[in-house]
Design a protein around this motif. Structure first.
Motif, PDB file in Angstrom:
ATOM      1  N   LYS A 191       0.651  -0.941  -0.167  1.00  0.00           N
ATOM      2  CA  LYS A 191       0.594  -0.153   0.024  1.00  0.00           C
ATOM      3  C   LYS A 191       0.860   1.447   0.005  1.00  0.00           C
ATOM      4  CE  LYS A 191      -3.892   0.457  -0.180  1.00  0.00           C
ATOM      5  NZ  LYS A 191      -4.865   0.291  -0.652  1.00  0.00           N
ATOM      6  N   MET A 235       1.461   4.271  -3.244  1.00  0.00           N
ATOM      7  CA  MET A 235       0.606   5.668  -1.768  1.00  0.00           C
ATOM      8  C   MET A 235       2.273   6.426  -2.637  1.00  0.00           C
ATOM      9  SD  MET A 235      -0.522   5.095   1.606  1.00  0.00           S
ATOM     10  CE  MET A 235      -0.558   7.172   1.781  1.00  0.00           C
ATOM     11  N   LEU A 242       1.840  10.294  -2.984  1.00  0.00           N
ATOM     12  CA  LEU A 242       1.349  10.468  -2.002  1.00  0.00           C
ATOM     13  C   LEU A 242       2.409  10.738  -0.463  1.00  0.00           C
ATOM     14  CD1 LEU A 242      -2.143   9.546  -2.810  1.00  0.00           C
ATOM     15  CD2 LEU A 242      -1.513  11.898  -2.858  1.00  0.00           C
TER      16      LEU A 242
END
Length: 254
Positions: free
Chosen positions: A150, A154, A159
């Motif tokens: 994950k 990102m 992000l």
């Protein structure tokens, strides 16, 4: 291929429970005779992670020797698909929320080529000495695998900065694995060269030790000593997770 030196591979693997966990859910395969090395980081709680990683190691270790790199990789992929199905079936008997799964990263080498196959966030690095390097200077460390996680998603989306990933609350969430998540392998194939050193590891190492230290140890010592020194770095910093290290050294065959 003509013009490329034939290589032989020596290796050393170790695994350690760390200083916090109650059990070691990692597994490793160190089989230079087969040209196969692997690290598996199990997940799923009490005994399940142990079972998952051990199932992967056992399956890969049972592959018939082959001088053909493509055949070796495809045999491994088929074994891992079978393990994935078996782990999912076993988990289904425990309840709808049960998970018995593991990451896997595997390295295959024959003569002058290598290949990687992986699912999850266990990694392969390659340290390659520079031109004219004595082994201490001028080398390059490259992460060959891309995490299926994950936080990596990102990072790729802009992000999250790469240096923030290891400390992010989602750092332990993998998006692909054997037995859970999506089963789609990452793959890589390339030439190997004399002096190459490959490091396979679980995130128990990379969450604690940075790339510059990894490069320094791979450059400075043969596989066994480098593995022990990397392990000691992790233990000195509290070893919050299981850690597993396999180092493979390529040299020109006599």
């Amino acid at each position: 291929m003509s013009g490329m030196p034939r290589l032989r591979f020596t290796s050393h693997g170790l695994t350690h429970i760390g200083l916090v966990r109650q059990r070691n859910e990692d597994g490793l395969l160190d089989r230079p005779d087969l040209g196969i090395w692997a690290v598996a980081d199990g997940m799923g709680g009490h005994e399940a992670g142990d079972f998952a990683s051990a199932s992967i190691v056992t399956a890969l270790g049972a592959i018939e020797p082959s001088g053909d790199l493509s055949a070796l990789v495809e045999a491994a992929a088929a074994e891992l698909v079978a393990v994935d199905a078996a782990l999912r079936a076993r988990a289904a008997t425990l309840g709808p929320a049960a998970v018995i799964a593991s990451t896997v990263v595997a390295l295959f080498a024959t003569s002058d080529e290598f290949a990687c196959l992986w699912a999850g966030d266990s990694r392969v690095y390659r340290w390659r000495p520079g031109q004219g390097s004595s082994g201490q200077d001028g080398g390059e460390l490259r992460q060959l695998t891309t995490d299926h996680s994950k936080v990596q998603e990102m990072v790729e989306a802009g992000l999250l900065r790469p240096e923030e990933a290891a400390r992010h609350p989602y750092s332990n969430i993998v998006t692909r694995s054997i037995g859970g998540g999506r089963l789609e392998f990452g793959r890589l194939r390339d030439k190997a060269a004399p002096g190459d050193r490959f490091l396979l590891c679980s995130d128990g190492l990379t969450n604690v030790v940075g790339d510059s230290e990894i490069a320094q140890e791979l450059a400075a010592a043969p596989p066994r000593e480098a593995a022990l020194r990397l392990r000691d770095h992790v233990l000195a910093r509290g070893a919050p997770d299981n850690l597993t290290i396999v180092i493979v050294h390529a040299e020109a065959a006599a």
